[in-house]
Scaffold this motif. Structure first.
Motif, PDB file in Angstrom:
ATOM      1  N   LYS A  18       0.866  -1.006  -0.036  1.00 12.89           N
ATOM      2  CA  LYS A  18       0.022  -0.008  -0.080  1.00 12.89           C
ATOM      3  C   LYS A  18       0.758   1.149  -0.164  1.00 12.89           C
ATOM      4  CE  LYS A  18      -3.821  -2.662   0.439  1.00 12.89           C
ATOM      5  NZ  LYS A  18      -3.901  -3.207  -0.413  1.00 12.89           N
ATOM      6  N   GLY A  19       2.050   1.318  -0.679  1.00  8.95           N
ATOM      7  CA  GLY A  19       2.752   2.516  -0.879  1.00  8.95           C
ATOM      8  C   GLY A  19       1.819   3.489  -1.450  1.00  8.95           C
ATOM      9  N   LYS A  20       2.124   4.708  -1.287  1.00  7.76           N
ATOM     10  CA  LYS A  20       1.254   5.807  -1.720  1.00  7.76           C
ATOM     11  C   LYS A  20       2.190   6.844  -2.962  1.00  7.76           C
ATOM     12  CE  LYS A  20      -2.162   5.763   1.656  1.00  7.76           C
ATOM     13  NZ  LYS A  20      -2.599   6.675   2.972  1.00  7.76           N
ATOM     14  N   ASP A  21       1.184   7.362  -3.835  1.00  7.33           N
ATOM     15  CA  ASP A  21       2.062   8.502  -4.479  1.00  7.33           C
ATOM     16  C   ASP A  21       3.502   8.015  -5.228  1.00  7.33           C
ATOM     17  OD1 ASP A  21      -0.030  10.365  -3.770  1.00  7.33           O
ATOM     18  OD2 ASP A  21       1.040  10.890  -2.096  1.00  7.33           O
ATOM     19  N   ILE A  22       3.424   6.715  -5.954  1.00 10.79           N
ATOM     20  CA  ILE A  22       4.414   6.206  -6.426  1.00 10.79           C
ATOM     21  C   ILE A  22       4.933   7.105  -7.919  1.00 10.79           C
ATOM     22  CG2 ILE A  22       5.584   4.132  -7.310  1.00 10.79           C
ATOM     23  CD1 ILE A  22       3.432   2.605  -5.555  1.00 10.79           C
ATOM     24  N   LEU A  23       5.940   7.613  -7.598  1.00  9.48           N
ATOM     25  CA  LEU A  23       6.352   8.091  -8.979  1.00  9.48           C
ATOM     26  C   LEU A  23       7.843   7.467  -9.584  1.00  9.48           C
ATOM     27  CD1 LEU A  23       6.103  11.685  -8.164  1.00  9.48           C
ATOM     28  CD2 LEU A  23       4.379  10.434  -9.352  1.00  9.48           C
ATOM     29  N   VAL A  24       7.870   7.249 -10.717  1.00 12.17           N
ATOM     30  CA  VAL A  24       9.171   6.567 -11.217  1.00 12.17           C
ATOM     31  C   VAL A  24       9.728   7.843 -12.188  1.00 12.17           C
ATOM     32  CG1 VAL A  24      10.181   4.967 -12.608  1.00 12.17           C
ATOM     33  CG2 VAL A  24       8.067   4.390 -11.334  1.00 12.17           C
ATOM     34  N   TYR A  25      10.966   8.193 -12.203  1.00  4.96           N
ATOM     35  CA  TYR A  25      11.649   9.169 -12.961  1.00  4.96           C
ATOM     36  C   TYR A  25      12.768   8.688 -13.468  1.00  4.96           C
ATOM     37  CZ  TYR A  25       9.344  12.705 -10.355  1.00  4.96           C
ATOM     38  OH  TYR A  25       8.464  13.706 -10.014  1.00  4.96           O
ATOM     39  N   ASN A  26      12.882   8.813 -15.132  1.00  6.09           N
ATOM     40  CA  ASN A  26      13.895   8.255 -16.094  1.00  6.09           C
ATOM     41  C   ASN A  26      14.985   9.417 -15.817  1.00  6.09           C
ATOM     42  OD1 ASN A  26      15.455   7.784 -17.993  1.00  6.09           O
ATOM     43  ND2 ASN A  26      14.133   7.712 -19.585  1.00  6.09           N
ATOM     44  N   THR A  27      16.071   8.724 -15.249  1.00  8.73           N
ATOM     45  CA  THR A  27      17.162   9.679 -14.976  1.00  8.73           C
ATOM     46  C   THR A  27      18.465   9.321 -15.962  1.00  8.73           C
ATOM     47  OG1 THR A  27      17.966   8.275 -13.251  1.00  8.73           O
ATOM     48  CG2 THR A  27      16.712  10.003 -12.811  1.00  8.73           C
ATOM     49  N   PRO A  31      23.497  12.912 -15.553  1.00  9.45           N
ATOM     50  CA  PRO A  31      24.856  12.525 -15.327  1.00  9.45           C
ATOM     51  C   PRO A  31      24.796  11.453 -13.977  1.00  9.45           C
ATOM     52  CG  PRO A  31      24.982  14.721 -14.870  1.00  9.45           C
ATOM     53  CD  PRO A  31      23.762  14.426 -15.619  1.00  9.45           C
ATOM     54  N   SER A  32      24.179  10.508 -13.917  1.00  9.99           N
ATOM     55  CA  SER A  32      23.784   9.702 -12.704  1.00  9.99           C
ATOM     56  C   SER A  32      24.376   8.307 -12.762  1.00  9.99           C
ATOM     57  CB  SER A  32      22.405   9.752 -12.173  1.00  9.99           C
ATOM     58  OG  SER A  32      21.836   9.137 -13.064  1.00  9.99           O
ATOM     59  N   MET A  33      24.485   7.743 -11.993  1.00  8.95           N
ATOM     60  CA  MET A  33      24.780   6.252 -11.850  1.00  8.95           C
ATOM     61  C   MET A  33      23.870   5.016 -12.065  1.00  8.95           C
ATOM     62  SD  MET A  33      27.914   6.326  -9.265  1.00  8.95           S
ATOM     63  CE  MET A  33      28.354   4.845  -9.538  1.00  8.95           C
ATOM     64  N   PHE A  34      22.519   5.571 -12.177  1.00 14.68           N
ATOM     65  CA  PHE A  34      21.497   4.821 -12.568  1.00 14.68           C
ATOM     66  C   PHE A  34      20.305   5.372 -13.305  1.00 14.68           C
ATOM     67  CE2 PHE A  34      21.663   7.596  -8.632  1.00 14.68           C
ATOM     68  CZ  PHE A  34      20.484   8.447  -8.715  1.00 14.68           C
ATOM     69  N   GLU A  35      19.280   4.544 -13.710  1.00 15.99           N
ATOM     70  CA  GLU A  35      18.417   4.787 -14.857  1.00 15.99           C
ATOM     71  C   GLU A  35      17.280   5.275 -14.150  1.00 15.99           C
ATOM     72  OE1 GLU A  35      18.517   2.213 -18.131  1.00 15.99           O
ATOM     73  OE2 GLU A  35      20.558   1.879 -17.996  1.00 15.99           O
ATOM     74  N   ARG A  36      16.735   5.011 -13.106  1.00 14.13           N
ATOM     75  CA  ARG A  36      15.387   5.154 -12.746  1.00 14.13           C
ATOM     76  C   ARG A  36      15.464   5.493 -11.129  1.00 14.13           C
ATOM     77  NH1 ARG A  36      14.760   4.908 -17.417  1.00 14.13           N
ATOM     78  NH2 ARG A  36      13.132   3.806 -18.408  1.00 14.13           N
ATOM     79  N   VAL A  37      14.673   6.437 -10.697  1.00  8.40           N
ATOM     80  CA  VAL A  37      14.588   6.840  -9.427  1.00  8.40           C
ATOM     81  C   VAL A  37      13.081   6.567  -9.118  1.00  8.40           C
ATOM     82  CG1 VAL A  37      14.492   8.633  -7.740  1.00  8.40           C
ATOM     83  CG2 VAL A  37      16.129   8.536  -9.338  1.00  8.40           C
ATOM     84  N   VAL A  38      12.825   5.764  -8.288  1.00  8.37           N
ATOM     85  CA  VAL A  38      11.428   5.635  -7.777  1.00  8.37           C
ATOM     86  C   VAL A  38      11.259   6.155  -6.080  1.00  8.37           C
ATOM     87  CG1 VAL A  38       9.703   3.758  -7.193  1.00  8.37           C
ATOM     88  CG2 VAL A  38      11.304   3.443  -8.779  1.00  8.37           C
ATOM     89  N   ILE A  39      10.057   7.072  -6.341  1.00  6.61           N
ATOM     90  CA  ILE A  39       9.841   7.681  -5.017  1.00  6.61           C
ATOM     91  C   ILE A  39       8.387   7.433  -4.469  1.00  6.61           C
ATOM     92  CG2 ILE A  39       9.666   9.773  -3.910  1.00  6.61           C
ATOM     93  CD1 ILE A  39      11.441  10.812  -6.174  1.00  6.61           C
TER      94      ILE A  39
END
Length: 131
Positions: A18-27, A31-39
């Protein structure tokens, strides 16, 4: 790491608890070491910890690696590092204060529906507008 499959697994693991307000960002273009951020947001410290635990269990069950976890002791903000995907699970007040959406900004990623295996019924869509 298969980023789309793992990001889908992360979102499903968060929805299960039941996590809320789930957002996924394409990064990927940053210039980062990862491709997605999930909040996502958890309503309590206990739920934040449960969300982080479920993400780790789901990823490991798929044979993928969890590179690191930070913040479990406090439970207000837990970061789960999956390599190409980084998950910031936060209590609502912490999420409001740090406003990571502004940092990662831009356009959120919309996940496509997973293919429905033969013979399995699709889950009914819940009202409420989860992202």
């Amino acid at each position: 790491m298969d980023t789309p499959a793992n990001q889908r697994a992360v979102v499903e693991a968060l929805e299960d608890i039941k996590g809320k307000d789930i957002l996924v960002y394409n990064t990927a273009r940053m210039p980062s070491m990862f491709e997605r951020v999930v909040i996502p947001t958890g309503d309590s410290n206990r739920q934040v910890k449960a969300l982080a635990d479920n993400v780790q269990e789901r990823i490991r069950s798929l044979g993928s690696r969890v590179y690191g976890v930070e913040g479990e002791r406090g439970g207000e903000w837990v970061l789960v590092d999956l390599g190409d995907v980084v998950v910031h699970i936060m209590h609502p007040t912490v999420r409001d204060f740090y406003n990571l959406e502004e940092i990662w900004g831009g356009k959120t990623v919309r996940l496509r529906k997973a293919a429905n295996p033969a013979g399995k019924r699709a889950k009914a869509k819940r009202p409420g507008g989860k992202r």
